[in-house]
Write an enzyme that holds these catalytic residues in place. Structure first.
Site, PDB file in Angstrom:
ATOM      1  N   HIS A   1      -1.277  -5.387   7.150  1.00 51.89           N
ATOM      2  CA  HIS A   1      -1.456  -4.587   5.944  1.00 51.89           C
ATOM      3  C   HIS A   1      -2.577  -5.176   5.082  1.00 51.89           C
ATOM      4  O   HIS A   1      -2.541  -6.349   4.726  1.00 51.89           O
ATOM      5  CB  HIS A   1      -0.133  -4.571   5.165  1.00 51.89           C
ATOM      6  CG  HIS A   1      -0.116  -3.700   3.955  1.00 51.89           C
ATOM      7  ND1 HIS A   1      -0.138  -2.328   4.018  1.00 51.89           N
ATOM      8  CD2 HIS A   1      -0.051  -4.012   2.624  1.00 51.89           C
ATOM      9  CE1 HIS A   1      -0.074  -1.832   2.791  1.00 51.89           C
ATOM     10  NE2 HIS A   1      -0.034  -2.829   1.929  1.00 51.89           N
TER      11      HIS A   1
ATOM     12  N   SER B   1      -2.855   0.802  -0.182  1.00 55.45           N
ATOM     13  CA  SER B   1      -1.446   0.583  -0.474  1.00 55.45           C
ATOM     14  C   SER B   1      -1.073   1.292  -1.781  1.00 55.45           C
ATOM     15  O   SER B   1      -1.190   2.506  -1.868  1.00 55.45           O
ATOM     16  CB  SER B   1      -1.142  -0.911  -0.507  1.00 55.45           C
ATOM     17  OG  SER B   1       0.246  -1.148  -0.440  1.00 55.45           O
TER      18      SER B   1
ATOM     19  N   GLU C   1       0.757  -2.969  10.195  1.00 55.77           N
ATOM     20  CA  GLU C   1       1.116  -2.925   8.769  1.00 55.77           C
ATOM     21  C   GLU C   1       2.293  -3.845   8.417  1.00 55.77           C
ATOM     22  O   GLU C   1       2.235  -4.614   7.454  1.00 55.77           O
ATOM     23  CB  GLU C   1       1.503  -1.488   8.375  1.00 55.77           C
ATOM     24  CG  GLU C   1       0.400  -0.466   8.464  1.00 55.77           C
ATOM     25  CD  GLU C   1      -0.509  -0.437   7.253  1.00 55.77           C
ATOM     26  OE1 GLU C   1      -0.374  -1.303   6.365  1.00 55.77           O
ATOM     27  OE2 GLU C   1      -1.359   0.470   7.180  1.00 55.77           O
TER      28      GLU C   1
END
Length: 545
Positions: A426, A213, A331
């Site tokens: 995610h 990320s 995600e």
């Protein structure tokens, strides 16, 4: 391990003074002598300072090199996290707020107790450049170290303290620039690793940077930064996002200039100048900036970040290193704040919204994200616009440089994730990479302790570790991971790893056309403004089909 004072000698010295023998590994590094802790066959050294703390009047200054300390420094405990909001919310990522300080520039090292010349794996945590810390239990490096690596995790300045640009700050700089302090911290940490890691048994000529990320965004910043060139040899980007980035003094692509944002924030905080902002309590400043709506990004300053990421990678000016990159099927299932706030509920309205915005590309869009299942199409639109396109773009650009690139799609679920509607969410891949199931945030869906899950974890660790060792990613008893190459190969991490070709046909081409048109027309960023919240696309041109 080079530089390691034998634990046996310490035990003998303890016995000579009537104390019980305790195994405490000691390393004599160029930075100073450190006493760590033993985790069985792995030694851990935590909370090691790599730069002088940027506190008080030195806030918003580049990190400065630390002089060598004297004596033996205890490295049993993690250092404090960098300042960040304490309100943790109810998301699956929320945990207890960590201890925080401006004196937060520290790193941690895990090394096998017989390490000698091993590859180095440097982990950069995520958290939107706003939250996170290297001390999070999910990032414990012991299991990866047992794969034959020296594992390093780092803290770096976050939020307003890490990324503020401001005219007064620029005037203090010999280069007349500001911002990117968190990126400068990461570079300083890599320089510390280069100078010191051999003492822990690591090879400074075999360094892999890795992150997820915002950590993967940081990996791209480092690949793009001339200041980081030569400090790493391979890169891993998990769920990276190659969005447009504010420039220091110019409004471009719909973004305000970074210095303008700094002046705006000063007004929002009710301060007259930079000195008054420096006089604020660090935590008060951090929270107030978030509440005012400040969001931290890198700054295109012509030095640390010379140009937009898309431009640097298009020109082939990024670090020419092997790459492993990918994203997760689900995600956005855990990031629903990125979804359109009031999307069309009916098929006809959805299709009309897309045609109004995508014009000649509407048919291609609707083929990928149809109106038959609007909720799923909304999730997939944001996923691909941010993460899917970025991962494949990275693989393509490194391949064009003649470097091996390995693309993946993480599509692995288990009962707790699937029952919660969080299949392959995610960051779901992180505990598999680190082997830290059961050490995640309290609301994180619990993975079952089954032979299948253990085998899947071992496979992911093998793939990641073998890449960091400079090999083709491989795992015992698992299929070979082909390079992206001309066949557009990728590894699908489903219930088991499965090699495939041509990930989501049409996805990359559609998004590349969208970004290309916005870049050439100017005036519109590319971040999470896709699908039904996209501004009308500019028309096709010879430069952009």
């Amino acid at each position: 391990m080079r530089g390691l004072v034998a634990a046996a000698a310490l035990a003998l010295a303890a016995c000579a003074h009537g104390a019980p023998a305790v195994s405490q590994p000691v390393v004599e590094a160029p930075a100073g002598t450190l006493r760590g802790v033993s985790q069985g066959d792995v030694n851990a050294f935590r909370g090691i300072p790599y730069a002088q703390p940027p506190v008080g009047w030195r806030r918003w200054r580049p990190p400065a090199e630390l002089p060598r300390w004297s004596g033996v420094r205890d490295a049993a405990d993690f250092g404090p996290a960098c300042h960040q909001p304490t309100a943790r919310g109810t998301s699956i990522y929320a945990g207890e707020a960590p201890e925080m300080s401006e004196d937060c520039l520290s790193l941690n090292i895990w090394a096998p107790d017989d390490a000698e010349g091993l590859p180095v794996f440097v982990w950069i945590h995520g958290g939107a450049l706003t939250t996170g810390a290297s001390s999070e239990a999910m990032y414990d490096g012991a299991a990866l170290a047992r794969e034959g690596l020296v594992v390093v995790s780092i803290n770096y300045r976050l939020g307003v303290l890490g990324y503020l640009a401001h005219p007064e700050l620029s005037s203090e700089s010999s280069r007349n620039i500001s911002g990117n302090y968190g990126l400068q911290d990461q570079i300083a940490a890599l320089r510390w690793v280069e100078r010191n890691i051999a003492a822990f048994g690591g090879d400074p000529g075999q360094v892999t940077i890795a992150g997820e990320s915002a950590g993967a965004l940081s990996v791209m910043y480092l690949m793009a930064s001339p200041e980081a060139r030569g400090l790493f040899d391979r890169a891993i980007a998990q769920s990276a996002y190659m969005i447009s980035t504010p420039e220091l003094r110019s409004r471009r692509y719909g973004d305000f200039a970074a210095e303008e944002v700094g002046l705006w924030l000063q007004v929002q905080l009710g301060r007259q100048n930079l000195a008054e902002m420096r006089g604020m309590d660090a935590q008060e400043l951090t929270v107030a900036a978030v509440q005012a709506g400040y969001a931290p990004w890198g700054t295109i300053d012509g030095h640390y970040l010379p140009e937009q990421l898309v431009t640097i990678f298009d020109r082939g000016e990024q670090a020419p290193v092997p790459l492993l990159a990918g994203f997760n099927q689900g995600e956005i299932r855990s990031l629903r704040m990125l979804l359109p706030p009031s999307p069309p509920a009916e098929a006809a309205a959805y299709e009309q919204a897309i045609r109004d915005r995508y014009g000649d590309l509407a048919d291609a869009f609707l083929a990928l994200y149809p109106s038959a299942d609007i909720p799923e199409s909304l999730l997939a639109t944001q996923r691909d616009g941010l993460y899917g396109w970025t991962a494949e773009r990275l693989a393509r650009r490194q391949t064009a440089l003649g470097q091996p690139a390995y693309l993946y799609l993480f599509d692995h679920g288990y009962p707790a994730t699937d029952e919660a509607g969080l299949h392959a969410f995610h960051a779901a891949e992180i505990p598999y990479v680190f082997g830290t199931h059961g050490r995640t945030a309290p609301r994180w869906p619990t993975a079952p302790d089954t032979p299948e899950e253990r085998a899947f974890t071992e496979a992911m660790q093998d793939y990641w570790a073998s890449f960091a060792r400079g090999e083709t990613p491989s795992a015992e008893g698992q299929p070979a991971w082909p390079a992206y190459g001309e066949t557009r190969a990728y590894m699908a991490f489903e219930q088991t790893p499965t090699p495939r070709e041509r990930l989501m046909p049409g996805m990359f081409d559609l998004q590349e056309s969208l970004v290309c048109r916005r870049r050439h027309a100017g005036g519109t960023p590319w971040n999470w403004n896709f699908g039904v919240i996209s501004p009308p696309l500019p028309p096709a041109s010879p430069a952009c089909p």
